[in-house]
Design an enzyme around this catalytic site. Sequence first.
Site, PDB file in Angstrom:
ATOM      1  CG  HIS A  96      -1.710   1.255   1.390  1.00 32.65           C
ATOM      2  ND1 HIS A  96      -2.492   1.765   0.369  1.00 32.65           N
ATOM      3  CD2 HIS A  96      -1.857   2.104   2.439  1.00 32.65           C
ATOM      4  CE1 HIS A  96      -3.098   2.855   0.793  1.00 32.65           C
ATOM      5  NE2 HIS A  96      -2.725   3.090   2.046  1.00 32.65           N
ATOM      6  CG  HIS A  98      -0.953   7.389   0.590  1.00 33.56           C
ATOM      7  ND1 HIS A  98      -2.202   7.968   0.710  1.00 33.56           N
ATOM      8  CD2 HIS A  98      -0.954   6.354   1.443  1.00 33.56           C
ATOM      9  CE1 HIS A  98      -2.914   7.318   1.623  1.00 33.56           C
ATOM     10  NE2 HIS A  98      -2.167   6.319   2.073  1.00 33.56           N
ATOM     11  CG  ASP A 121       4.190  -4.764 -22.219  1.00 33.99           C
ATOM     12  OD1 ASP A 121       3.797  -5.434 -23.193  1.00 33.99           O
ATOM     13  OD2 ASP A 121       5.091  -3.899 -22.292  1.00 33.99           O
ATOM     14  CG  HIS A 172      -7.197   5.273   0.895  1.00 32.51           C
ATOM     15  ND1 HIS A 172      -7.476   4.156   1.656  1.00 32.51           N
ATOM     16  CD2 HIS A 172      -5.984   5.727   1.337  1.00 32.51           C
ATOM     17  CE1 HIS A 172      -6.489   3.967   2.527  1.00 32.51           C
ATOM     18  NE2 HIS A 172      -5.578   4.890   2.341  1.00 32.51           N
ATOM     19  CE1 TYR A 230      10.076  -7.694 -22.838  1.00 36.13           C
ATOM     20  CE2 TYR A 230      10.197  -8.910 -20.788  1.00 36.13           C
ATOM     21  CZ  TYR A 230      10.458  -7.771 -21.514  1.00 36.13           C
ATOM     22  OH  TYR A 230      11.094  -6.713 -20.926  1.00 36.13           O
TER      23      TYR A 230
END
Length: 233
Positions: A96, A98, A121, A172, A230
Amino acid sequence: MSQYQHIKQTAYDANMQLPKLGLVLFTFGNVSAADRELGVFAIKPSGVPYDELSPEKMVIVDFDGNTVEGSHRPSSDTKTHAVLYKNWPKIGGIVHTHSTFATAWAQSQRCIPIFGTTHADHLTTDIPCAPPMSDEMIQGDYEYQTGFQIIDHFKELGLSYEEVEMVLVGNHAPFTWGKTADKAVYNSAVLESVAHMAYLTEQINANAPRLKDALVKKHFERKHGPDSYYGQA
C-alpha cells in the site's frame, strides 16, 4: 531465532524498496509478506521511518489481524492486509502506498484507462478504482472494511485478483499484491508508472483513444500467454 525470521527479512527488504523506487514519502506506505503454512504475515510497524527499520522491527500478524509477535504496533493498514490474505488465498505479498500519480487517479475516483502497450504488458483491463465506502462502513471498522471495499469491487466487475494485481481505492490510494512481496512491489512501481503515463496522455490529448483490442491481446500474451516469447527461456 524466531520461526518467522524469513518473512520478517522478506518484508523488511520489500519495504526498503519503496523509498528507493520513489513510491513513498516519509512513512506513507507499507509492505507485508505472508507465510501461508504458518498462517501469518510480517508487516511494517506503524509510523516508523524507513531509515529506522530493521527485520526485527517487523510485526507478525495472523490472518484475523491479531498480533502474534513483535514489540511494535503494526501498520494502521494491517486489517486491510489481513482481509485480503484471508479471502484471496493465492497472494503472498501486499503493498500500500500513496504514490503521487496513482493516488491522484484514486482521488479523482477514476479507473486508469488502458491507453498503451506498457499498460497492456501487465494487464488487459483498466486499472479499477473502487468507489468510496459508505458512511456506515467509514464509521465502523474502517481498515477492515477497506479490504471488503476492494474485494466487493472485484466481484462487481467480475475481475480475478490473480489476473489484476492492483486497485485504486476511491479518494484514498493504491493497493497492489502478488504471489510474493517482491512481485507486489514490482506491481506498485508499474502502477505508478502507468498512472503517470495515463495522466500525461490525457494532458496531451484529452480525447486519446483506448488501446485497440488486438494490441492489448498481443502485448499481454507475448509476456504472459501460452506462447509467450518475451525474455529468456
